[in-house]
Each structure stands twice: as structure tokens, then as C-alpha cells.
Design an enzyme around this catalytic site. Structure first.
Site, PDB file in Angstrom:
ATOM      1  N   ARG A   8      -0.192   4.287  -0.377  1.00 53.94           N
ATOM      2  CA  ARG A   8      -1.193   5.243  -0.079  1.00 53.94           C
ATOM      3  C   ARG A   8      -0.074   6.287   0.920  1.00 53.94           C
ATOM      4  O   ARG A   8       0.301   6.169   2.132  1.00 53.94           O
ATOM      5  CB  ARG A   8      -2.666   5.256   0.161  1.00 53.94           C
ATOM      6  CG  ARG A   8      -3.254   5.012  -1.351  1.00 53.94           C
ATOM      7  CD  ARG A   8      -4.635   4.511  -1.128  1.00 53.94           C
ATOM      8  NE  ARG A   8      -4.682   3.002   0.304  1.00 53.94           N
ATOM      9  CZ  ARG A   8      -6.016   2.843   0.642  1.00 53.94           C
ATOM     10  NH1 ARG A   8      -6.733   2.695  -0.284  1.00 53.94           N
ATOM     11  NH2 ARG A   8      -5.601   1.138   0.851  1.00 53.94           N
TER      12      ARG A   8
ATOM     13  N   ASP B 209       0.884  -0.702  -0.087  1.00 53.55           N
ATOM     14  CA  ASP B 209       0.244  -0.289  -0.047  1.00 53.55           C
ATOM     15  C   ASP B 209       0.971   1.118  -0.143  1.00 53.55           C
ATOM     16  O   ASP B 209       1.871   1.303   0.461  1.00 53.55           O
ATOM     17  CB  ASP B 209      -1.494  -0.060   1.777  1.00 53.55           C
ATOM     18  CG  ASP B 209      -1.936   1.219   1.391  1.00 53.55           C
ATOM     19  OD1 ASP B 209      -1.909   1.759   0.434  1.00 53.55           O
ATOM     20  OD2 ASP B 209      -3.012   0.388   1.325  1.00 53.55           O
TER      21      ASP B 209
END
Length: 371
Positions: free
Chosen positions: A305, A303
Site C-alpha cells: 500500500r 505490504d
């Protein structure tokens, strides 16, 4: 009396020069052009590895005056069996120099038609210079996370975009801190007719994030809030490979049903790797990798983000406390780390289908999502 959110567009301050320099470097990489990355201890000419061709590789070597090397994430180097550690960034050199076919094989797991090169001719070492900044720049450009770089031994004043390594590293934080409200309009939605959309833009003119405000949230209360990362395939096309479209429309309906709240629509496609790389990950999933391992095959973390933009948007709207509509404890932790109080986690679960059962199972068993 209910206090209203602040949705007034704000004047944009001039963009900090470091932010503009990184934005220009991103544009250059995306069109296959070289960039000069500098630090107090050195400078390198670099290209995004996925954009390298025979001509640009030869020109890079000639202009820099040194042999090109490859910067790979530890994730990708580990997949290739080049390292035991899968963290950080590694420098890869070829004993007899790189060719474009070898570079493509090393950086792109979807290049299945290419034969395997002799990996014994490669020398691998942990990053000792500007490799991490160069790889970070390719990630910001939403390209494969790998860079072809050559130490700039020539004293020529390179006629290319130049950028400082520290500015690359600080870019995401700096961009988030410069977000400003630039427009606002009433947009009646299906299942939420009393809705407004507020657009937020960083000062370098980068991609906007959006806030969908439903009803009349009271910023003196903990506001029902959803953080939704954009998903072109799920949100717009109704893809069955994920649950993003269900989550988006379901969140809008639930917020409206409960009276008011905010949905932040964040420009973080594919868990932060971009649409093209997400499609590459889908190709790998069709070959048997789960959603997390597909990202790792590409060289990304599971991930990529960050949620500082979300926290900044909430602050600009006057929101300090939220009831977060999510199954992902990581979002709760990230908002809290960036100064937004999460008073409650509100579950947000939808039925699976034949195409996304494995995806949802992976999010639960390996991603820590709570269903």
C-alpha cells in the site's frame, strides 16, 4: 465558530496522457493482451505471466523477434531458490525456451498440480533493463507480479498499446496527485446517522476512494481520522479470517461517539495486492504460511500500500492535522511523510476469534502493529 470541511465536487481536469497510457496498458494486460513498454534505451513486448497461454507465448516470440524471458520479483525468485537476494527484480531465461507449464510453476505458488521443472536449465540475472517497469505494471493490474517479456528487435510499428517505463513507475504518485472530489451525499449509517460520503476519482477514471465524514469536523483542530483499506471479505461478508470488519464498524461507531471525524475508505484490497491475489494468499495460509509469508510466496512485499492518496484526500477536504485511529505505526509515518501532521495515535483494538488469532499475532510480531 466551527469551520466546515470542503466537500464540494470539483471540476475534473483532463487526464495527463502518461496516466491514460498506463491505464490502457493495465486493461490490456488484464485481458491477456500484449503491451509494448519503451524507454530511451530499448523496448519490449510483454504479457502478464499469469495470463500466458501456448498461443500468446508463441505470438509474443514471433512478433518481438526474440526469445521470451521471465521477469520475477526478488521475493518470488528467492522463494524458488533462484537467488540469494530477495530485493529488486530478476530476469530469468530458459536455455531451451520457456513453455507455459514452466512459467506457471515459477510465478504461481498455488499451481500445486504442476510438476517441478528442471531449474538447472534456467539462467538468472539481476534486472538490467525494463524488467522492473514490466513487473510494476502487473502489480498495478492487480495480477501476479511477474511478466513474460521479449526484446522487440523487429522494426514493425507494433499495433498494441504502448507505454513509457517512466510513466509506469510514476503512475501511483501521478494518479494520487490528480484525485478530485466527484460526488457527495448524506448517507445515514448504523451508529452514525449524521454521515456523508465523498467520492474521489483520479483523472484517468480509475477506481474511486471514499471519505466518510461523520458529524461536523473542524479542520482548525486535529481531526479523529481512520485510514481503512477496503476488505471485501471482512467488510462486506463478515469474514473471521481478519479483523477488518470489526475495525471498520468499530471506527465509525467510535468517531460518532466522540462527536466527529473522518474515515477514509481506500481502494487497496489485500494490503494493495487485490482481491484475487488475497484469495491466493488465503489458500497459502491454509497450507501453513502466515499472512506475511503468503504474500512473499506470491512475490509481493508484505505490504504494497501507499498512503499518498489518503494525504491528498485529506488536503482536498481542508484537513492538515489528524488524530490517527490505528495500531499501525507505518500509517503514522506515511502520513507525516506526505505532509499531514499526526498529532496523536489513537489505539484501535478489538477482540480476536479462533480464526484470526494467528493473523493478529503475525501483525504484532512481524508487522510492528501495536496492540
Amino acid at each position: 465558530m466551527t469551520r466546515h470541511l470542503d466537500v464540494t465536487p470539483k471540476p475534473e481536469a483532463p487526464a495527463p496522457k502518461p496516466l491514460v497510457a498506463v491505464d490502457r496498458a493495465i486493461t490490456e494486460l488484464r485481458r491477456g493482451a500484449p503491451v509494448l513498454v519503451r524507454s530511451p534505451v530499448g523496448r519490449v513486448l510483454m504479457l502478464a505471466a499469469e495470463a500466458v497461454g501456448d498461443e500468446t507465448l508463441a505470438r509474443l516470440k514471433a512478433d518481438a523477434g526474440s526469445e521470451p524471458m521471465l521477469a520475477l520479483t526478488g521475493r518470488r525468485a528467492g522463494v524458488l531458490g533462484l537467488t540469494e537476494s530477495e530485493t529488486g527484480v530478476f530476469r530469468v531465461a530458459a536455455l531451451d525456451g520457456f513453455d507455459t507449464e514452466t512459467i506457471a510453476f515459477l510465478v504461481d505458488p498455488c499451481a500445486a498440480s504442476l510438476g517441478s521443472p528442471d531449474l538447472n536449465r534456467l539462467q538468472v540475472a539481476a534486472a538490467s533493463g525494463l524488467e522492473p517497469a514490466c513487473v510494476a505494471l502487473t502489480k498495478l493490474a492487480r495480477l501476479l507480479p511477474a511478466a513474460v517479456m521479449a526484446e522487440a528487435t523487429s522494426h514493425a510499428p507494433f499495433d498494441v498499446v504502448q507505454v513509457e517505463a517512466d510513466d509506469i513507475t510514476a503512475y501511483q504518485v501521478t494518479a494520487a496527485q490528480t484525485l478530485r472530489q466527484v460526488s457527495e451525499a448524506r448517507v445515514p449509517l448504523e451508529n452514525a446517522e449524521n454521515a456523508r460520503i465523498v467520492a474521489f476519482r483520479p483523472s484517468d477514471g480509475g477506481i474511486e476512494h471514499l471519505a466518510i465524514i461523520i458529524g461536523e469536523p473542524d479542520p482548525d483542530q486535529a481531526i479523529l481520522t481512520r485510514l481503512h483499506s477496503e476488505c471485501f471479505t471482512g467488510d462486506l461478508l463478515g469474514s473471521l479470517r481478519c479483523d477488518c470488519g470489526d475495525q471498520l464498524r468499530g471506527a465509525i461507531a467510535e468517531i460518532a461517539q466522540r462527536g466527529s471525524g473522518v474515515l477514509l475508505y481506500l481502494a487497496q484490497e489485500g494490503r494493495g495486492i487485490g482481491l484475487v491475489n488475497k484469495l491466493r494468499a488465503y489458500q497459502l495460509q491454509d497450507e501453513g504460511f502466515d499472512t506475511l509469508d503468503a504474500n512473499l510466496q506470491l512475490g509481493f512485499d508484505d505490504d504494497e500500500r501507499i498512503y499518498l492518496p489518503a494525504a491528498q484526500m485529506l488536503r482536498l477536504l481542508g484537513i492538515g492535522r489528524v488524530r490517527l485511529l490505528t495500531n499501525n505505526p507505518g500509517k503514522v509515518e506515511s502520513l507525516a511523510r506526505h505532509g499531514i501532521e499526526v498529532a496523536e495515535r489513537v489505539p484501535h483494538v478489538f477482540p480476536s476469534n479462533d480464526h484470526n488469532q494467528g493473523y493478529l499475532r503475525t501483525k504484532a510480531t512481524r508487522g510492528g502493529h501495536l496492540f
